[in-house]
Design a protein around this motif. Structure first.
Motif, PDB file in Angstrom:
ATOM      1  N   SER A 824       0.810  -1.217   0.000  1.00 48.57           N
ATOM      2  CA  SER A 824       0.000   0.000   0.000  1.00 48.57           C
ATOM      3  C   SER A 824       0.843   1.267   0.000  1.00 48.57           C
ATOM      4  CB  SER A 824      -0.926   0.006   1.222  1.00 48.57           C
ATOM      5  OG  SER A 824      -0.169  -0.043   2.418  1.00 48.57           O
ATOM      6  N   GLU A 825       2.088   1.183   0.509  1.00 47.95           N
ATOM      7  CA  GLU A 825       2.941   2.365   0.590  1.00 47.95           C
ATOM      8  C   GLU A 825       3.965   2.432  -0.537  1.00 47.95           C
ATOM      9  OE1 GLU A 825       2.801   1.883   5.433  1.00 47.95           O
ATOM     10  OE2 GLU A 825       4.664   2.586   4.499  1.00 47.95           O
ATOM     11  N   GLN A 826       3.857   1.543  -1.530  1.00 45.48           N
ATOM     12  CA  GLN A 826       4.795   1.539  -2.651  1.00 45.48           C
ATOM     13  C   GLN A 826       4.187   2.310  -3.814  1.00 45.48           C
ATOM     14  OE1 GLN A 826       6.570  -2.233  -3.618  1.00 45.48           O
ATOM     15  NE2 GLN A 826       6.766  -1.744  -5.792  1.00 45.48           N
ATOM     16  N   SER A 827       4.876   3.342  -4.250  1.00 46.20           N
ATOM     17  CA  SER A 827       4.345   4.196  -5.314  1.00 46.20           C
ATOM     18  C   SER A 827       4.555   3.550  -6.677  1.00 46.20           C
ATOM     19  CB  SER A 827       5.025   5.563  -5.292  1.00 46.20           C
ATOM     20  OG  SER A 827       6.414   5.426  -5.530  1.00 46.20           O
ATOM     21  N   GLU A 849      -4.078  -5.644  -2.300  1.00 41.75           N
ATOM     22  CA  GLU A 849      -3.238  -4.699  -1.578  1.00 41.75           C
ATOM     23  C   GLU A 849      -2.837  -5.299  -0.232  1.00 41.75           C
ATOM     24  OE1 GLU A 849      -3.831  -0.176  -1.486  1.00 41.75           O
ATOM     25  OE2 GLU A 849      -4.483  -0.799   0.529  1.00 41.75           O
ATOM     26  N   PRO A 851      -0.401  -4.441   3.448  1.00 36.65           N
ATOM     27  CA  PRO A 851       0.137  -3.285   4.175  1.00 36.65           C
ATOM     28  C   PRO A 851       1.654  -3.168   4.051  1.00 36.65           C
ATOM     29  CG  PRO A 851      -0.467  -5.036   5.693  1.00 36.65           C
ATOM     30  CD  PRO A 851      -0.963  -5.456   4.342  1.00 36.65           C
ATOM     31  N   GLY A 852       2.169  -1.944   4.258  1.00 37.17           N
ATOM     32  CA  GLY A 852       3.601  -1.719   4.298  1.00 37.17           C
ATOM     33  C   GLY A 852       4.164  -1.172   3.012  1.00 37.17           C
ATOM     34  N   ASP A 853       5.494  -1.026   3.001  1.00 34.31           N
ATOM     35  CA  ASP A 853       6.196  -0.582   1.806  1.00 34.31           C
ATOM     36  C   ASP A 853       6.841  -1.785   1.142  1.00 34.31           C
ATOM     37  OD1 ASP A 853       8.419  -1.186   3.354  1.00 34.31           O
ATOM     38  OD2 ASP A 853       8.780   0.900   3.899  1.00 34.31           O
ATOM     39  N   HIS A 854       7.758  -1.517   0.197  1.00 30.50           N
ATOM     40  CA  HIS A 854       8.332  -2.599  -0.607  1.00 30.50           C
ATOM     41  C   HIS A 854       9.045  -3.643   0.251  1.00 30.50           C
ATOM     42  CE1 HIS A 854       9.830  -4.468  -4.237  1.00 30.50           C
ATOM     43  NE2 HIS A 854      11.079  -4.354  -3.822  1.00 30.50           N
ATOM     44  N   CYS A 857       6.489  -5.129   3.673  1.00 29.04           N
ATOM     45  CA  CYS A 857       5.363  -6.007   3.339  1.00 29.04           C
ATOM     46  C   CYS A 857       5.729  -7.477   3.474  1.00 29.04           C
ATOM     47  CB  CYS A 857       4.839  -5.690   1.936  1.00 29.04           C
ATOM     48  SG  CYS A 857       5.928  -6.207   0.596  1.00 29.04           S
TER      49      CYS A 857
END
Length: 881
Positions: A824-827, A849, A851-854, A857
């Motif tokens: 969810s936090e990865q652009s 989706e 949670p977290g970034d790359h 997660c």
């Protein structure tokens, strides 16, 4: 979220209605009565109940009239020496009747007292005296020599030496409700004690809601089990401002076993006790005791467990009520929660309760903005809070925020974390300063403590952060056991592994006979011992090394993990090992043995015996080590996962495998190049090499493949090749992987973005940027000390080879099933494509989706990822049958 109206829910009100002393006549403490001084209220009580017992100790009993006479004589002695000017007066006395008289005497003299606990070290008493600038100290004969040792420029009064001819009438000085009443010194984050100020109005207000809620009357007998704290001071005034009897007991001298006898003998009706001391009390109870007079137990601690409620119900009658709540030196008593034999507690967290009349509680986010229900935020309190910290305006401004519209009503920022339920009930979530970074992840140590206490064999637990052998923070758990057989470290780690991510599991466990307690009855964290160097209690039997290789490895493990001895069958992770320690251990093994093993060997060989065998097999074909069987056995089709972790060794795969189900074999495919193997020129060659290993394990489909980051790209290409070979692929699970399109287009977009950004800069700014980046790069490469961020020349070469390999790959259309798990936090640039580019090449794409970034997660949020991946795998298998 804050409360605007003071109102209790019906079930709490029902408990309140039965909270009274059967032989007492309760008199309401009215709100207008807080607008006076403490001596005014006390003298009124003396006139009403002159002959009732006010204070009772093991060797002295004073009625209200006698206590008032002693206080008046001391007050006149103080005024004769110091005048009527408001100033601090130190009190260094035993926890007995003279202390109560001294507190009242100082207040009657128009001054404010500073509590000096004789149990504290001399250096601390001297520091408090110096900071408070008290020019006078009141003491008793047992502490006179100590008082003289710590005096600086202060005068001294011994209470036993006061002339009995001094008049004993009330002084009746005009004392404002806003005047300071006392300074309570608490531990500061800098190691220097900080003095919390309180005035007469706040102390009277603190007594008002508890008097009315708990129906305190002249017939009550209240316990005094601690001294020198705001908790003890609050209990003293709660009794003496209502005509009740205050009974003092020295726990440190007499012990918890004697406490049980004392409670019964003295007919205590209201016992305020810290939760650690309450547990110690229950340890010595046999279940046959009866406390017919005890109607209310108040636990004076924010950390209260469901097991504490069970102890209360086991050992105390249904006529006795258990009260929890939240209070502090700065904010006073501001939350209240009542429990009886019918109160239901969901989960392991016991609430700290509902609003107290006159107090407003808000929850704030990191920016100081108020948040809503069911969110965790910092607890802030408004209404009758402390004027601030003595002689520390900077600290006062930091914690007491003024509202321009409410100049005399500051908002105290407590540092405690809480969650407000929709009915206004507050759940305490620990303290901000109980949060620590462990290997880059934020950990709330209170959360670990609460889950540890869920274990059937643990009575209580405290978790602290201490530095390991590498200087990194690690968690150490201290616990007491409910039985003579203490749980082993292996058992505790296994228990926590099913409830917490790996980074939240303590590295060391220390069993104690009992928690060290401070004079206030709370756990003294500073007195908790450092973990010893002896081998912990494990499920495996200790076995000495048998070969020179095992001796070398045992020595390295002992140095890295900080133990005197390690057996060859001991599990590296049960000894507190983690990825950072594993990397350091493997580096030392390579230096000592001349062999470089991949970190992944610890998946299958987490013991010295297994690692020694791995060293002996090092000469086996290098590519064979690229396939690691993490989870053995299982009747379901295996799952092949390319973990793609170049730096961390793919340790998250063990959690992922376990949560996918123990009945599904799990194979991790290691990035090529990490174990000394060569890196192919293309992704197609890389995928072909992996397929040889996969088909050696599973010759025919349908196959289940997955991968994270670049590993997802290779897994996708493997699926392409399998379908070209006529094999069925049930699912390709991609985590945070993007499709790779025409490299010329990617380069053009990157250049266009870079050029566009630079065009916005002037010529001088461009030059400064260019040379600044070069200088920073050289500085970082040359001087940056962290081992985790320093790359060797080999690491740089490996990354360059892999970059060239992946940059030339173009994702081709694929007609099979693909599940994409996107952090969810990865652009994904400015694109709004819900499939993140995959729909152009994969018609059957399912996006979930997570949670977290790359990175987080697959590490911090691996449980969520595994649950959703498991659902997709099972769905794909059903539809492919």
């Amino acid at each position: 979220m804050s409360e605007r109206v003071f109102k209790l829910p019906p079930e709490q009100q029902a408990i309140l209605d039965k909270c009274f002393h059967p032989s007492g006549t309760f008199v309401e403490f009215k709100k207008e009565e807080i607008e006076q001084s403490i001596p005014e209220r006390f003298e009124k009580i003396v006139r009403i109940y002159p002959d009732r017992i006010a204070v009772k100790t093991s060797n002295q009993t004073l009625t209200y009239a006698e206590l008032n006479v002693a206080a008046n004589r001391l007050a006149r002695a103080i005024v004769a020496r110091q005048g009527e000017k408001a100033e601090p007066v130190g009190l260094l006395l035993e926890k007995a009747a003279p202390l109560m008289a001294a507190m009242l005497g100082v207040l009657k003299a128009g001054k404010f007292f500073v509590l000096l606990d004789p149990a504290f070290p001399k250096a601390r008493i001297a520091a408090v005296l110096e900071d408070s600038q008290a020019r006078l100290v009141v003491t008793d004969r047992p502490n006179a020599s100590l008082a003289r040792e710590v005096l600086n420029h202060s005068g001294l009064i011994e209470v036993e030496s006061i002339d009995s001819r001094i008049p004993n009438e009330d002084l009746r000085l005009q004392i404002s409700p806003k005047a300071l009443a006392y300074l309570i010194y608490t531990s500061g984050s800098t190691g220097k004690p900080k003095g919390v100020m309180q005035n007469h109005r706040n102390i009277l207000h603190d007594a008002m809601p508890r008097t009315n809620a708990y129906r305190i009357s002249k017939s009550d007998r209240l316990s005094l089990l601690a001294s020198g704290t705001a908790t003890a001071t609050g209990n003293i005034f709660l009794a003496l401002l209502n005509g009740a009897t205050l009974c003092s007991f020295d726990v440190q001298k007499e012990g918890p076993a004697s406490l049980a006898v004392w409670l019964l003998r003295e007919g205590i009706s209201f016992c305020r006790i810290s939760s650690p001391l309450f547990r110690k009390l229950c340890e010595v109870l046999t279940g046959k005791e009866s406390f017919p007079d005890l109607r209310l137990i108040q636990l004076a601690s924010a950390t209260i467990y469901k097991s504490d409620v069970a102890l209360y119900r086991k050992h105390f009658s249904k006529n006795c009520i258990l009260a929890t709540g939240l209070s502090s030196s700065e904010a006073g008593f501001h939350r209240d929660y009542l429990i009886d034999d019918k109160t239901e507690i969901s989960g392991n967290e016991v609430p700290v309760g509902y609003a107290v009349d006159g107090k407003e509680v808000l929850l704030l986010d990191d920016t100081g903005k108020e948040i809503g229900f069911n969110q965790v935020g910092e607890i802030a309190v408004r209404g009758y809070v402390s004027p601030g910290y003595w002689r520390n305006p900077a600290l006062t401004r930091a914690h007491f925020k003024l509202n321009p519209n409410l100049a005399e009503d500051p908002l105290y920022h407590s540092g405690d974390l809480g969650l407000m339920l929709s009915d206004g009930c507050l759940i305490h979530k620990g303290r901000n300063d109980f949060r620590v970074k462990i290997r880059g992840y934020g950990v709330d140590m209170t959360e670990v403590e609460k889950i540890l206490c869920d274990h059937a064999a643990i009575r209580e637990a405290v978790v602290m952060a201490r530095a390991d052998e590498l200087g990194e923070a690690r968690l150490v758990a201290y616990f007491t056991s409910l039985s003579q057989r203490s749980p082993t470290v292996s058992e505790l780690r296994g228990f926590l592994r099913n409830k917490l991510p790996d980074y939240m599991i303590p590295s060391a466990f220390v069993m104690l006979d009992g928690m060290p307690l401070s004079s206030a009855g709370k756990v003294d964290r500073s007195a908790l011992p450092a973990p010893g160097k002896s081998r912990p209690e494990l499920d495996t039997r200790f076995t000495l090394p048998r070969t020179s290789a095992e001796e070398t490895l045992a020595k390295i493990w002992a140095e890295v993990l900080g133990f005197d001895q390690i057996g060859i069958h001991d599990n590296f992770f049960d000894l507190g090992g983690h990825s950072l320690l594993a990397a350091e251990m493997m580096r030392r093994v390579e230096r000592a043995c001349g062999e470089r093993l991949p970190l992944t060997v610890l998946f299958t060989a987490p013991t010295i015996e297994g690692l020694a065998q791995a060293l002996r097999k090092q000469r086996v074909e290098e590519d064979q080590s690229l396939l690691v069987k993490i989870q053995p056995g299982g009747a379901k089709p295996p799952f092949f996962f390319l973990h793609g972790d170049l730096m961390g060794g793919g340790f998250y795969c063990s959690n992922l495998a376990r949560r996918l189900g123990e009945d599904r074999p799990f194979y991790a495919l290691v990035p090529q190049g990490l174990n000394g193997s060569s890196v192919p020129d293309t992704v197609e060659e890389m995928a072909a090499l992996y397929l040889q290993m996969v088909r050696a394990v599973q010759p025919e489909g349908p196959y289940l493949l997955g991968g994270w980051c670049n590993g997802g790209t290779v897994a996708f290409e493997m699926a392409q090749q399998l379908r070209q070979q006529g094999q069925q692929v049930s699912l390709v699970a991609l985590v945070g992987a993007s499709p790779r399109n025409d490299p010329a287009k990617r380069l053009a977009r990157g250049l266009a973005y870079g050029v566009g950004s630079l065009l916005g800069l002037g010529p001088k700014a461009r030059l400064r940027l260019f040379f600044g980046l070069r200088i920073c790069g050289r500085f970082i490469r040359r001087f940056y000390p962290s081992r985790r961020f320093r790359r060797t020349r080999r690491d740089n070469d490996l990354n360059d080879l892999r970059h060239r390999c992946f940059s030339s790959y173009i994702t081709k259309p694929y007609s099979g099933r693909v599940s994409l798990f996107w952090p969810s936090e990865q652009s994904f640039g400015s694109s709004k494509d819900p499939t993140f580019g995959w729909s152009r090449v994969v018609p059957q794409i399912e996006v979930q989706e997570v949670p977290g970034d790359h990175i987080s997660c697959v590490k911090r949020h691996v449980a969520v990822l595994a649950d959703r991946m498991k659902t997709c795998i099972e769905k794909a298998q059903r539809e492919s049958v």
